[in-house]
Motif scaffolding. Structure first.
Motif, PDB file in Angstrom:
ATOM      1  N   LEU A 462      81.841 109.399  71.684  1.00 44.72           N
ATOM      2  CA  LEU A 462      81.579 108.035  71.224  1.00 44.72           C
ATOM      3  C   LEU A 462      82.619 107.591  70.199  1.00 44.72           C
ATOM      4  O   LEU A 462      83.110 106.450  70.242  1.00 44.72           O
ATOM      5  N   SER A 463      82.978 108.471  69.260  1.00 44.74           N
ATOM      6  CA  SER A 463      83.966 108.124  68.239  1.00 44.74           C
ATOM      7  C   SER A 463      85.339 107.874  68.850  1.00 44.74           C
ATOM      8  O   SER A 463      86.071 106.980  68.423  1.00 44.74           O
ATOM      9  N   LEU A 464      85.715 108.694  69.821  1.00 51.73           N
ATOM     10  CA  LEU A 464      86.997 108.496  70.480  1.00 51.73           C
ATOM     11  C   LEU A 464      87.076 107.113  71.115  1.00 51.73           C
ATOM     12  O   LEU A 464      88.083 106.405  70.986  1.00 51.73           O
ATOM     13  N   MET A 465      86.002 106.702  71.795  1.00 52.72           N
ATOM     14  CA  MET A 465      85.994 105.367  72.406  1.00 52.72           C
ATOM     15  C   MET A 465      85.947 104.280  71.341  1.00 52.72           C
ATOM     16  O   MET A 465      86.600 103.238  71.476  1.00 52.72           O
ATOM     17  N   ASP A 466      85.194 104.507  70.262  1.00 53.63           N
ATOM     18  CA  ASP A 466      85.104 103.511  69.195  1.00 53.63           C
ATOM     19  C   ASP A 466      86.458 103.283  68.529  1.00 53.63           C
ATOM     20  O   ASP A 466      86.765 102.181  68.074  1.00 53.63           O
ATOM     21  N   SER A 467      87.289 104.320  68.472  1.00 49.41           N
ATOM     22  CA  SER A 467      88.595 104.200  67.815  1.00 49.41           C
ATOM     23  C   SER A 467      89.665 103.634  68.735  1.00 49.41           C
ATOM     24  O   SER A 467      90.767 103.309  68.280  1.00 49.41           O
ATOM     25  N   GLY A 468      89.369 103.538  70.026  1.00 48.90           N
ATOM     26  CA  GLY A 468      90.354 103.020  70.966  1.00 48.90           C
ATOM     27  C   GLY A 468      91.188 104.065  71.656  1.00 48.90           C
ATOM     28  O   GLY A 468      92.149 103.729  72.358  1.00 48.90           O
ATOM     29  N   VAL A 469      90.849 105.344  71.493  1.00 49.21           N
ATOM     30  CA  VAL A 469      91.581 106.397  72.217  1.00 49.21           C
ATOM     31  C   VAL A 469      91.257 106.257  73.709  1.00 49.21           C
ATOM     32  O   VAL A 469      90.087 106.282  74.093  1.00 49.21           O
ATOM     33  N   PRO A 470      92.265 106.103  74.557  1.00 47.23           N
ATOM     34  CA  PRO A 470      91.996 105.856  75.981  1.00 47.23           C
ATOM     35  C   PRO A 470      91.600 107.119  76.744  1.00 47.23           C
ATOM     36  O   PRO A 470      92.331 107.620  77.601  1.00 47.23           O
ATOM     37  N   ILE A 471      90.407 107.648  76.427  1.00 49.34           N
ATOM     38  CA  ILE A 471      89.932 108.822  77.157  1.00 49.34           C
ATOM     39  C   ILE A 471      89.625 108.428  78.598  1.00 49.34           C
ATOM     40  O   ILE A 471      89.293 107.282  78.894  1.00 49.34           O
ATOM     41  N   LYS A 472      89.726 109.397  79.495  1.00 51.27           N
ATOM     42  CA  LYS A 472      89.544 109.110  80.915  1.00 51.27           C
ATOM     43  C   LYS A 472      88.091 108.825  81.247  1.00 51.27           C
ATOM     44  O   LYS A 472      87.782 107.946  82.057  1.00 51.27           O
ATOM     45  N   LYS A 473      87.180 109.599  80.617  1.00 52.66           N
ATOM     46  CA  LYS A 473      85.752 109.455  80.892  1.00 52.66           C
ATOM     47  C   LYS A 473      84.984 109.935  79.672  1.00 52.66           C
ATOM     48  O   LYS A 473      85.466 110.813  78.941  1.00 52.66           O
ATOM     49  N   PRO A 474      83.772 109.408  79.443  1.00 49.06           N
ATOM     50  CA  PRO A 474      82.944 109.973  78.373  1.00 49.06           C
ATOM     51  C   PRO A 474      82.399 111.345  78.763  1.00 49.06           C
ATOM     52  O   PRO A 474      82.239 111.656  79.945  1.00 49.06           O
ATOM     53  N   VAL A 475      82.124 112.157  77.751  1.00 49.56           N
ATOM     54  CA  VAL A 475      81.607 113.512  77.952  1.00 49.56           C
ATOM     55  C   VAL A 475      80.279 113.646  77.214  1.00 49.56           C
ATOM     56  O   VAL A 475      80.146 113.192  76.082  1.00 49.56           O
ATOM     57  N   GLY A 476      79.317 114.257  77.867  1.00 46.17           N
ATOM     58  CA  GLY A 476      78.022 114.527  77.250  1.00 46.17           C
ATOM     59  C   GLY A 476      77.696 116.005  77.323  1.00 46.17           C
ATOM     60  O   GLY A 476      78.312 116.751  78.088  1.00 46.17           O
ATOM     61  N   GLY A 477      76.733 116.427  76.511  1.00 47.56           N
ATOM     62  CA  GLY A 477      76.360 117.842  76.511  1.00 47.56           C
ATOM     63  C   GLY A 477      74.886 118.040  76.262  1.00 47.56           C
ATOM     64  O   GLY A 477      74.224 117.194  75.647  1.00 47.56           O
ATOM     65  N   ILE A 478      74.373 119.169  76.730  1.00 44.95           N
ATOM     66  CA  ILE A 478      72.949 119.489  76.578  1.00 44.95           C
ATOM     67  C   ILE A 478      72.806 121.004  76.488  1.00 44.95           C
ATOM     68  O   ILE A 478      73.618 121.748  77.047  1.00 44.95           O
TER      69      ILE A 478
END
Length: 745
Positions: A462-478
């Protein structure tokens, strides 16, 4: 298959060696020659990588101890790789590197479940890398050495156990891939097990599907089945007799009575307790009720702390029984249910990006800081020298679990959880060419009740996307759990509290919608089957998609603009042969740019230049300066240049920093000029056009051609002679030593 086995007896020690072919190379395990005063010692060689493993046991540290004081140390020796430590002032190996700490941690996690329950002897396992060949990592031989040293020692331990690495290159599995092969691999899977059951998993992957992970685990099992007999054979030939362990003090009769008294009270109170605090209160109330039913003599036999511990143990037993019987979970959750989620981004005003991720009573604040290429972390270990531009730190303060404890820097757990979150996001980060920033993410665990590491994965994404880093896809974990009685089992999604502490498995799984990027598994039983792992992976995918859906509702792609407080970086590529021109003699040119603009400039060997600044005007000035220093001047180009020198035959004009051309006296006006000083003086800014670059690289300019309606002789024509005499040399066009006058014609 065991290829070789030799046995030599002498003195009080037996020398033995066993070898086998694993992954196309010989694995050799020997004992009886080195470190003979240790409880058990072995030397493991794989390729030219050699590790000494020792296992030593003493009596219990405390007679009333209530845990196993096991210490695993993994020591990287720079001499093993023929290196001297890079620091100018400290050459001795000091604090273990993060990589060494992670290796020690995965060895600890593998061997710990196989010690007898209730054992409190003081045990130390030391793995020392004696030789490193640059291709075969020492972590797998170290894991094998730890297991072999315990097996041949007198330490009570339910081994043997072994470890293997599995890679995947061009859709084919590779056992124990070399360092160069791992760079091509889409999977880096480390497995510890017996050949029949798996004990520990650690993995990084580039969105690998669950079924391929299961196939890779089966390949690992085949290799483990070849290694475990080697250790067993060595133990049979040279192993020492096992000693009786020191066990925790207990009073089985009194404990059984306490359980009987506490069970009805605790079971009633757990029906309505859901939060961590409510569960604590339920245990405390149960302990208080039990004490009143004990005789004074019985109360004297157990301290309040021991009674509280017994109630807590009963709590775990009760939760396990109910879970296996009817799928009951504290708080009324279903077995595959994720706790309530709360997600925010942009929660801090001046940081470059931030997020707050809450799942149940686990709360993670993640903050990202963007820096330039010069902010990278330099890595100098026995194995590698590298630059790290993506860094993840994980902090776990005492208040996150309601405890008062001093903050003394990260421990092994913090380093391990930070590394896991870091590895989970690496596959989705942009490459350096398109995103030259250094990224430092910090996960602050503000509350913890189950799987803060997987919460850190989500918060980091979430922080990477909030900062504008162009990540390819979001990642989640459980995090997934398990309860089993040896026959029946239940898989638990999103484990918390007692499910984590008293359960049989902690299986952390991170990934995108399309596949897994990181795995970590620890268990407290002898091992797991494919059936259990398959169900756990399938149940985890369902939960991961649910979490990613919740994240998408808050932010589903990187922001288009960076924070106004984040630095800007401009990348440009210059010819490699121009790097020297940009740097200048003794760094003169580049230091001048930095001093006058305040920017940071980083130059790679391949000609990639990165300019970092928070000031837009300074950035533009530096970009133009670098461009001018490294550009190729071409005929026909127009410049506004500064007059630097006046000669009888013309004037020298600086076109760009440290590059001059000459305007011949005939190129100032169409009419005759008696003296250059009549039309121009040093310091004047005048327009000029490049009319010729001669074979010696000298630049001829025209001022009159740059004037409205002006024209000049065509480029390549004869140079106009100096009025009144022979043409004279015009000196150098670039900074450098004066080349002297041209010989007379």
């Amino acid at each position: 298959m065991i290829e070789e086995s030799t046995l030599v007896s002498g003195g009080n020690h037996t020398m033995a060696k066993c070898t086998a072919q694993i992954g196309g190379q010989e694995l050799c395990i020997s004992t009886g020659e080195l470190a003979k005063q240790a409880g058990g010692s072995v030397v493991v060689q794989y390729g030219d990588t050699v590790v000494l493993g020792t296992a030593t046991m003493n009596n219990a540290l405390y007679e009333d101890g209530d845990f196993l004081p096991l210490l695993v140390d993994y020591e990287e020796k720079f001499y093993a790789a023929g290196k001297i430590k890079g620091s100018r002032f400290i050459k001795r190996e000091g604090r273990p590197s993060d990589e060494a700490t992670l290796t020690a941690r995965f060895i600890d996690r593998s061997i710990r479940p196989l010690f007898p329950d209730g054992m409190i002897n003081n045990i130390q396992v030391v793995l020392t890398v004696l030789s490193y060949d640059g291709e075969n990592d020492a972590d797998i031989p170290a894991m094998i050495a730890a297991c072999a040293a315990l097996s041949v020692s007198s330490v009570p331990w339910n081994g043997p156990l072994a470890a293997v690495r599995v890679g995947r290159i061009e859709d084919k599995f590779v056992i124990n891939p070399t360092v160069s092969e791992r760079e091509q691999s889409t999977l880096d899977l480390v497995v510890a097990g017996t050949g029949e059951r798996i004990v520990m998993i650690e993995a990084s992957a580039t969105e690998v599907p669950e079924d391929i992970i299961l196939d890779a685990l089966e390949e690992a099992q085949k290799a483990l089945a070849l290694m475990v007999p080697v250790i067993a054979q060595l133990t049979q030939e040279a192993g020492r007799a096992k000693v009786e362990p020191v066990m925790m003090k207990s009073n089985p009769a009194l404990t059984d009575k306490l359980y009987a008294l506490a069970r009805p009270v605790l079971s009633e109170k757990l029906q309505t307790a859901g939060t961590k605090e409510e569960l604590r209160q339920a245990e405390a109330a149960t302990a208080a009720a039990v004490v009143t039913q004990l005789s004074p003599e019985e109360q004297a036999m157990m301290t309040p702390k021991q009674i509280a511990a017994a109630v807590h143990e009963l709590h775990g037993l009760y939760a396990r029984e109910r879970g296996l019987q009817d799928g009951w979970r504290e708080g009324g959750r279903a077995l595959d249910e994720v706790r309530p989620l709360a997600i925010k981004v942009g929660v801090l005003p001046r940081t470059h990006g931030s997020s707050l991720f809450q799942r149940g009573e686990t709360q993670i604040l993640n903050v990202i800081t963007l820096g330039g290429p010069s902010d990278v972390q330099l890595i100098d270990t026995m194995e590698i020298e590298a630059k790290k531009r993506y860094i993840h730190h994980y902090n776990f303060p005492g208040y996150s679990v309601g405890e008062a404890k001093p903050n003394r820097g990260p421990g092994r757990r913090e380093i391990g959880h930070g590394s896991l979150a870091e590895r989970a996001l690496l596959p989705v980060l942009p490459d350096k060419e398109t995103w030259p920033y250094t990224m430092l993410l910090v996960s602050e665990v503000l509350e913890s009740n189950g799987s803060s590491s997987m919460g850190s994965v989500c918060a980091s994404s979430l922080s990477l996307m909030d900062s504008g880093v162009p990540i390819k896809k979001p990642v989640g974990g459980i995090a997934m759990g398990l309860i089993t009685d040896g026959t029946n089992y239940k898989i638990l999604t999103d484990i918390a509290g007692v499910e984590d502490e008293k359960g049989d498995m902690d299986f952390k799984i991170a990934g995108t919608r399309d596949g897994i990027t990181a795995l970590q598994m620890d268990i407290k039983i002898s091992g797991l089957t494919r059936e259990i792992l398959s169900q756990a992976l399938a149940q985890a995918k369902k939960a991961r998609l649910e979490i990613l859906d919740a994240m998408d509702k808050v932010i589903n792609q990187p922001r288009a603009e960076l924070s106004p407080y984040a630095p800007r970086i401009f990348n440009m590529r210059i010819p490699v042969e121009k790097i020297g021109d940009l740097i200048g003699p003794k760094g003169k040119h580049i230091n001048e740019i930095i001093e006058q603009t305040g920017v940071e400039i980083d130059i790679e060997d391949d000609g990639l230049v990165s300019i970092t600044s928070n000031d837009g005007q300074a950035m533009e000035k530096a970009k133009e300066w670098v461009h001018n220093l490294t550009r190729e001047i071409k005929s026909g180009e127009r410049f506004e240049g500064r007059v630097t020198r006046i000669m009888d035959f013309g004037a020298f004009v600086e076109l760009v920093p440290n590059v001059e051309g000459m305007v011949h006296i005939s190129q100032f006006r169409d009419e005759r000029i008696d003296s250059i000083s009549d039309v121009v003086k040093v310091g004047d800014i005048i327009p000029v056009i490049v009319i010729e670059i001669d074979t010696m690289g000298r630049i001829n300019l025209s001022h009159k051609a740059a004037l409205p309606g002006g024209n000049a002789e065509p480029a390549g024509g004869a140079r106009p002679p100096h009025r009144g005499g022979r043409d004279r040399d015009r000196g150098p066009r670039r900074a450098g030593p004066f080349r002297g006058p041209r010989p007379p014609r």
